[in-house]
Design a protein around this motif. Sequence first.
Motif, PDB file in Angstrom:
ATOM      1  N   GLU A  90       0.827  -1.202   0.000  1.00  0.00           N
ATOM      2  CA  GLU A  90       0.000   0.000   0.000  1.00  0.00           C
ATOM      3  C   GLU A  90       0.867   1.259   0.000  1.00  0.00           C
ATOM      4  O   GLU A  90       0.616   2.208  -0.746  1.00  0.00           O
ATOM      5  N   LEU A  91       1.919   1.252   0.809  1.00  0.00           N
ATOM      6  CA  LEU A  91       2.816   2.403   0.878  1.00  0.00           C
ATOM      7  C   LEU A  91       3.590   2.593  -0.426  1.00  0.00           C
ATOM      8  O   LEU A  91       3.813   3.721  -0.862  1.00  0.00           O
ATOM      9  N   TYR A  94       1.298   4.486  -2.715  1.00  0.00           N
ATOM     10  CA  TYR A  94       1.246   5.917  -2.408  1.00  0.00           C
ATOM     11  C   TYR A  94       2.496   6.626  -2.913  1.00  0.00           C
ATOM     12  O   TYR A  94       2.437   7.720  -3.487  1.00  0.00           O
ATOM     13  N   GLN A  95       3.640   5.991  -2.685  1.00  0.00           N
ATOM     14  CA  GLN A  95       4.913   6.610  -3.078  1.00  0.00           C
ATOM     15  C   GLN A  95       5.026   6.736  -4.590  1.00  0.00           C
ATOM     16  O   GLN A  95       5.407   7.796  -5.116  1.00  0.00           O
ATOM     17  N   ASN A  97       2.690   6.870  -6.774  1.00  0.00           N
ATOM     18  CA  ASN A  97       1.659   7.736  -7.346  1.00  0.00           C
ATOM     19  C   ASN A  97       1.680   9.146  -6.766  1.00  0.00           C
ATOM     20  O   ASN A  97       0.741   9.919  -6.992  1.00  0.00           O
ATOM     21  N   ALA A  98       2.733   9.494  -6.040  1.00  0.00           N
ATOM     22  CA  ALA A  98       2.823  10.834  -5.448  1.00  0.00           C
ATOM     23  C   ALA A  98       2.801  11.900  -6.545  1.00  0.00           C
ATOM     24  O   ALA A  98       3.461  11.775  -7.573  1.00  0.00           O
ATOM     25  N   PHE A 283       3.241  10.670   2.130  1.00  0.00           N
ATOM     26  CA  PHE A 283       2.840   9.969   0.906  1.00  0.00           C
ATOM     27  C   PHE A 283       1.409   9.433   1.028  1.00  0.00           C
ATOM     28  O   PHE A 283       0.667   9.409   0.042  1.00  0.00           O
ATOM     29  N   ALA A 284       1.025   9.010   2.239  1.00  0.00           N
ATOM     30  CA  ALA A 284      -0.305   8.444   2.461  1.00  0.00           C
ATOM     31  C   ALA A 284      -1.381   9.514   2.621  1.00  0.00           C
ATOM     32  O   ALA A 284      -2.566   9.182   2.755  1.00  0.00           O
ATOM     33  N   GLY A 285      -0.982  10.785   2.618  1.00  0.00           N
ATOM     34  CA  GLY A 285      -1.947  11.867   2.766  1.00  0.00           C
ATOM     35  C   GLY A 285      -2.379  12.118   4.196  1.00  0.00           C
ATOM     36  O   GLY A 285      -3.349  12.838   4.443  1.00  0.00           O
TER      37      GLY A 285
END
Length: 296
Positions: A90-91, A94-95, A97-98, A283-285
Motif C-alpha cells: 500500500e505504501l 502511495y509513493q 503515485n505521489a 505519501f499516504a496523505g
Amino acid sequence: MLKKSLFFTTPAKLSLRNNQLVFLGVENAETRTVPIEDIGFVILEDQQLKISMPLLNALTRNNAAVVFCDDKHMPSSMLLNLDGHSVQTELFGYQLNASEPLKKNLWKQTVEAKIVNQAALLKYYNKKSSELTAFAKDVKSGDSTNREGAAARVYWKRLFGNQFERDRYGTSPNQLLNYGYIVLRAAVARGLCGSGLLPTIGIFHHNRYNRFCLADDIMEPYRPFVDRQVFKLQMENPGITELNTETKLALLDVLTIDVLMKNVMRPLMVAISHTSASLARCFAGESKKVVYPKFP
C-alpha cells in the motif's frame, strides 16, 4: 532502544546461533556474541570475513543494514530488507503515485531543513551564518531557485576555509566526508525500508543508475551532522589526511550522536526512523510535514 553498530575489520567467521550473531576470530580464536535484535548496522570491511546465510537472513529480517566494503576498505554495497512493513504494498503505491506538487513541497521542506542545519553548524563554531539563514527562508517549491546550491557555495568556504572545494575526488577532508556520507546513506536507506518505502524512488534525485535516490534525498538535512564529526576530527587531529580504523569508527559514531527532534533529544539513528515514518505519512496523505532533526 538504540541499535548497535558493528564494524568488522579483522579476519573472522560470523554465524548465527540462538538468534545471536557469533563472532569467531581467525587469528586468536576470540568468540563474542551479540543478540540479533540489538543490531541496527553492520559494516563488513575485512576481505577475509566469512559470513553465513542464516546470519544474513536473520539480520535482514530484523531490518539491520549490512554494508560490504571493497578491497580498498570503502563501503561498496548494501543488503537491506524489502519486506519489513505490514502494509508495504500500500505504501509503495502511495509513493509511486505521489503528485508533482507533493514531491516539490517535500523537497522544499528538505532543502530548508538542510540549510537551517548548515547555518546552525556555522553559528556553533562562531562562523558567519546570516546568508544561509536568509537562503533557508527563501526556498521555493521544488527549490526552483536553487537555494541549496547557493547555500553550499557559502557554507563550505566558511566551514573548511576559502581553499576548500567539495569534490568527491578532492583533497582532504573530502575522503572523510565521503565515508561519513556513505554510512549515513546506508542508515537512511535502512530507515526508509523499515517504514515501508522504496529507497529507489526519489522525490528530487532521479538517476537510472542510482538505486537509492530517495535515501539521497532524505539524507540531505542529516549531512551537516557528518560535517560536524569531520570538523571535530580535524580539530582534534590537525593534518589528518587518511582513513584508518580509528577515523572510521569516529565517523560511524555519527549514528549515535544526540539530535533535536520535535523538542526531544534522540540518537541520530532513531531520528532517521522518525523522519522516514513521517515521510510515509506524507505519501499516504495523513500529514504534510516531514520531521527532520536540528542541532541541540
